[in-house]
Design a protein around this motif. Structure first.
Motif, mmCIF file in Angstrom:
data_model
loop_
_atom_site.group_PDB
_atom_site.id
_atom_site.type_symbol
_atom_site.label_atom_id
_atom_site.label_comp_id
_atom_site.label_asym_id
_atom_site.label_seq_id
_atom_site.Cartn_x
_atom_site.Cartn_y
_atom_site.Cartn_z
ATOM 1 N N LEU A 51 0.843 -1.198 0.000
ATOM 2 C CA LEU A 51 0.000 0.000 0.000
ATOM 3 C C LEU A 51 0.876 1.246 0.000
ATOM 4 C CD1 LEU A 51 -2.788 1.331 0.089
ATOM 5 C CD2 LEU A 51 -2.700 1.131 2.593
ATOM 6 N N ILE A 52 1.949 1.220 0.772
ATOM 7 C CA ILE A 52 2.880 2.355 0.794
ATOM 8 C C ILE A 52 3.488 2.552 -0.597
ATOM 9 C CG2 ILE A 52 5.000 3.308 1.820
ATOM 10 C CD1 ILE A 52 2.475 3.106 3.695
ATOM 11 N N CYS A 53 3.915 1.464 -1.227
ATOM 12 C CA CYS A 53 4.454 1.551 -2.599
ATOM 13 C C CYS A 53 3.430 2.169 -3.541
ATOM 14 C CB CYS A 53 4.826 0.160 -3.113
ATOM 15 S SG CYS A 53 6.230 -0.606 -2.300
ATOM 16 N N LEU A 116 -5.265 6.896 9.296
ATOM 17 C CA LEU A 116 -6.516 6.983 8.529
ATOM 18 C C LEU A 116 -7.215 5.627 8.453
ATOM 19 C CD1 LEU A 116 -5.311 9.332 5.644
ATOM 20 C CD2 LEU A 116 -6.844 9.938 7.539
ATOM 21 N N ILE A 117 -6.449 4.559 8.282
ATOM 22 C CA ILE A 117 -7.039 3.214 8.251
ATOM 23 C C ILE A 117 -7.723 2.926 9.587
ATOM 24 C CG2 ILE A 117 -6.496 0.740 8.173
ATOM 25 C CD1 ILE A 117 -4.235 1.506 6.129
ATOM 26 N N ASN A 118 -7.073 3.256 10.682
ATOM 27 C CA ASN A 118 -7.677 3.057 12.004
ATOM 28 C C ASN A 118 -8.907 3.942 12.189
ATOM 29 O OD1 ASN A 118 -5.748 1.149 12.690
ATOM 30 N ND2 ASN A 118 -4.455 2.615 13.779
ATOM 31 N N TYR A 119 -8.803 5.185 11.751
ATOM 32 C CA TYR A 119 -9.912 6.138 11.878
ATOM 33 C C TYR A 119 -11.158 5.607 11.166
ATOM 34 C CZ TYR A 119 -12.480 10.561 11.541
ATOM 35 O OH TYR A 119 -13.441 11.541 11.616
ATOM 36 N N TYR A 120 -10.953 4.983 10.009
ATOM 37 C CA TYR A 120 -12.071 4.441 9.226
ATOM 38 C C TYR A 120 -12.269 2.943 9.472
ATOM 39 C CZ TYR A 120 -12.530 8.935 6.986
ATOM 40 O OH TYR A 120 -12.730 10.277 6.756
ATOM 41 N N ASN A 121 -11.891 2.486 10.652
ATOM 42 C CA ASN A 121 -12.138 1.097 11.081
ATOM 43 C C ASN A 121 -11.686 0.050 10.072
ATOM 44 O OD1 ASN A 121 -13.397 1.880 13.585
ATOM 45 N ND2 ASN A 121 -15.152 2.524 12.357
ATOM 46 N N GLY A 122 -10.508 0.254 9.504
ATOM 47 C CA GLY A 122 -9.941 -0.729 8.585
ATOM 48 C C GLY A 122 -10.378 -0.588 7.142
ATOM 49 N N ASP A 123 -11.205 0.396 6.841
ATOM 50 C CA ASP A 123 -11.660 0.609 5.457
ATOM 51 C C ASP A 123 -10.563 1.339 4.681
ATOM 52 O OD1 ASP A 123 -12.902 1.470 3.040
ATOM 53 O OD2 ASP A 123 -14.876 1.417 4.006
ATOM 54 N N ILE A 124 -9.766 0.570 3.971
ATOM 55 C CA ILE A 124 -8.601 1.125 3.267
ATOM 56 C C ILE A 124 -9.030 2.084 2.155
ATOM 57 C CG2 ILE A 124 -6.557 0.531 1.884
ATOM 58 C CD1 ILE A 124 -6.404 -2.048 3.586
ATOM 59 N N LYS A 125 -10.140 1.785 1.523
ATOM 60 C CA LYS A 125 -10.635 2.657 0.446
ATOM 61 C C LYS A 125 -10.919 4.066 0.992
ATOM 62 C CE LYS A 125 -14.511 1.409 -0.767
ATOM 63 N NZ LYS A 125 -15.458 0.458 -0.898
ATOM 64 N N LEU A 126 -11.589 4.138 2.145
ATOM 65 C CA LEU A 126 -11.866 5.438 2.761
ATOM 66 C C LEU A 126 -10.574 6.117 3.205
ATOM 67 C CD1 LEU A 126 -15.028 4.738 4.961
ATOM 68 C CD2 LEU A 126 -14.917 5.993 2.805
ATOM 69 N N ALA A 127 -9.651 5.338 3.750
ATOM 70 C CA ALA A 127 -8.377 5.891 4.195
ATOM 71 C C ALA A 127 -7.609 6.505 3.021
ATOM 72 C CB ALA A 127 -7.540 4.809 4.875
ATOM 73 N N VAL A 128 -7.584 5.802 1.900
ATOM 74 C CA VAL A 128 -6.882 6.316 0.710
ATOM 75 C C VAL A 128 -7.586 7.566 0.175
ATOM 76 C CG1 VAL A 128 -6.238 5.783 -1.688
ATOM 77 C CG2 VAL A 128 -5.823 4.101 0.122
ATOM 78 N N ALA A 129 -8.903 7.557 0.188
ATOM 79 C CA ALA A 129 -9.657 8.747 -0.245
ATOM 80 C C ALA A 129 -9.337 9.929 0.669
ATOM 81 C CB ALA A 129 -11.155 8.456 -0.258
ATOM 82 N N ALA A 130 -9.287 9.691 1.985
ATOM 83 C CA ALA A 130 -8.985 10.758 2.936
ATOM 84 C C ALA A 130 -7.541 11.218 2.811
ATOM 85 C CB ALA A 130 -9.275 10.291 4.357
ATOM 86 N N TYR A 131 -6.645 10.313 2.441
ATOM 87 C CA TYR A 131 -5.247 10.678 2.233
ATOM 88 C C TYR A 131 -5.169 11.749 1.142
ATOM 89 C CZ TYR A 131 -0.187 10.035 2.012
ATOM 90 O OH TYR A 131 1.180 10.234 2.067
ATOM 91 N N ASN A 132 -6.038 11.642 0.151
ATOM 92 C CA ASN A 132 -6.042 12.586 -0.968
ATOM 93 C C ASN A 132 -6.925 13.801 -0.718
ATOM 94 O OD1 ASN A 132 -7.553 13.275 -3.812
ATOM 95 N ND2 ASN A 132 -5.345 12.981 -4.055
ATOM 96 N N ALA A 133 -8.145 13.586 -0.232
ATOM 97 C CA ALA A 133 -9.126 14.667 -0.133
ATOM 98 C C ALA A 133 -9.255 15.261 1.264
ATOM 99 C CB ALA A 133 -10.496 14.163 -0.588
ATOM 100 N N GLY A 134 -8.738 14.566 2.261
ATOM 101 C CA GLY A 134 -8.837 15.034 3.638
ATOM 102 C C GLY A 134 -9.979 14.371 4.391
ATOM 103 N N LEU A 135 -9.791 14.252 5.690
ATOM 104 C CA LEU A 135 -10.804 13.638 6.564
ATOM 105 C C LEU A 135 -12.135 14.373 6.504
ATOM 106 C CD1 LEU A 135 -8.706 13.013 9.795
ATOM 107 C CD2 LEU A 135 -9.967 11.278 8.561
ATOM 108 N N THR A 136 -12.082 15.679 6.541
ATOM 109 C CA THR A 136 -13.309 16.478 6.571
ATOM 110 C C THR A 136 -14.185 16.183 5.367
ATOM 111 O OG1 THR A 136 -12.090 18.215 7.725
ATOM 112 C CG2 THR A 136 -14.213 18.831 6.770
ATOM 113 N N ASN A 137 -13.596 16.128 4.195
ATOM 114 C CA ASN A 137 -14.378 15.845 2.983
ATOM 115 C C ASN A 137 -14.970 14.445 3.000
ATOM 116 O OD1 ASN A 137 -14.181 18.319 1.507
ATOM 117 N ND2 ASN A 137 -12.042 17.840 1.135
ATOM 118 N N PHE A 163 -7.531 9.061 -8.004
ATOM 119 C CA PHE A 163 -6.437 8.716 -7.104
ATOM 120 C C PHE A 163 -6.676 7.355 -6.459
ATOM 121 C CE2 PHE A 163 -4.518 8.752 -2.833
ATOM 122 C CZ PHE A 163 -3.186 8.911 -3.178
ATOM 123 N N VAL A 164 -7.863 7.139 -5.932
ATOM 124 C CA VAL A 164 -8.181 5.863 -5.285
ATOM 125 C C VAL A 164 -8.046 4.722 -6.286
ATOM 126 C CG1 VAL A 164 -10.012 4.517 -4.159
ATOM 127 C CG2 VAL A 164 -9.629 6.908 -3.494
#
Length: 187
Positions: A51-53, A116-137, A163-164
């Motif tokens: 995922l980091i790669c 972000l993964i922890n914040y979204y309870n393991g939902d990697i898709k949401l974490a990746v979206a938040a990585y790009n768009a921000g938690l607030t969005n 991005f996702v």
């Protein structure tokens, strides 16, 4: 009969050559650089190194000197404000200049995606979206649809949607191209 055998052998040799060439080309498109830092911090923090790669590939194409139009810096394209916040959480000294250091950037970026993964309870898709768009969005999108997850097709920001998709495509490619690059991948 002899002709058919010769043709079959030639085709097999050609296929073998083509497969090697195919993987060679794919490895040029999906390079693996800074694998020691990726391995170290993904293991230390508990996040999938592939995922980091994929994030690095999608964010900077492994260019440690990359700077976005919005001021995000380095391999994992961290905004200085996010990087400063992460550095405080990790209790490490922050400096804008350090964001160009691959080791430092990967450490902060790996911690942030894990957060972000922890914040979204393991939902990697949401974490990746938040990585790009921000938690607030992302939180706003979830609130609007009254659900705890979102499909990629429902992501309203075109850039984040792409991005996702890029991250997950790269994630699959890195796992296929470099299956033995990392010892621990069960995150």
């Amino acid at each position: 009969m002899k002709k058919k055998v010769i043709i079959i052998v030639l085709l097999l040799v050609l296929l073998l050559f083509f497969e090697r060439f195919y993987f060679f080309v794919l490895k040029q498109i999906y390079p693996l650089k800074f694998s020691e830092s990726i391995s170290k911090y993904s293991s230390e923090i508990g996040v999938d190194p592939y995922l980091i790669c994929a994030i690095i590939k999608s964010e900077s194409n492994f260019n440690q000197h990359a700077v976005s139009r919005k001021g995000a810096v380095g391999l994992m394209q961290l905004s200085p404000s996010t990087a400063k916040w992460v550095a405080q959480k990790l209790k490490v000294q922050y400096s804008d200049e350090n964001l160009y250091n691959p080791d430092y950037n990967i450490k902060l970026g790996s911690w942030y995606i894990k957060y972000l993964i922890n914040y979204y309870n393991g939902d990697i898709k949401l974490a990746v979206a938040a990585y790009n768009a921000g938690l607030t969005n992302v939180d706003k999108w979830l609130s609007n649809i009254k659900r705890y997850t979102i499909e990629v097709t429902e992501i309203p920001f075109k850039e984040t949607n792409h991005f996702v998709r890029r991250v997950f495509k790269s994630y699959e490619m890195y796992k296929k191209l470099y299956p033995k690059a990392f010892k621990h991948t069960d995150y």
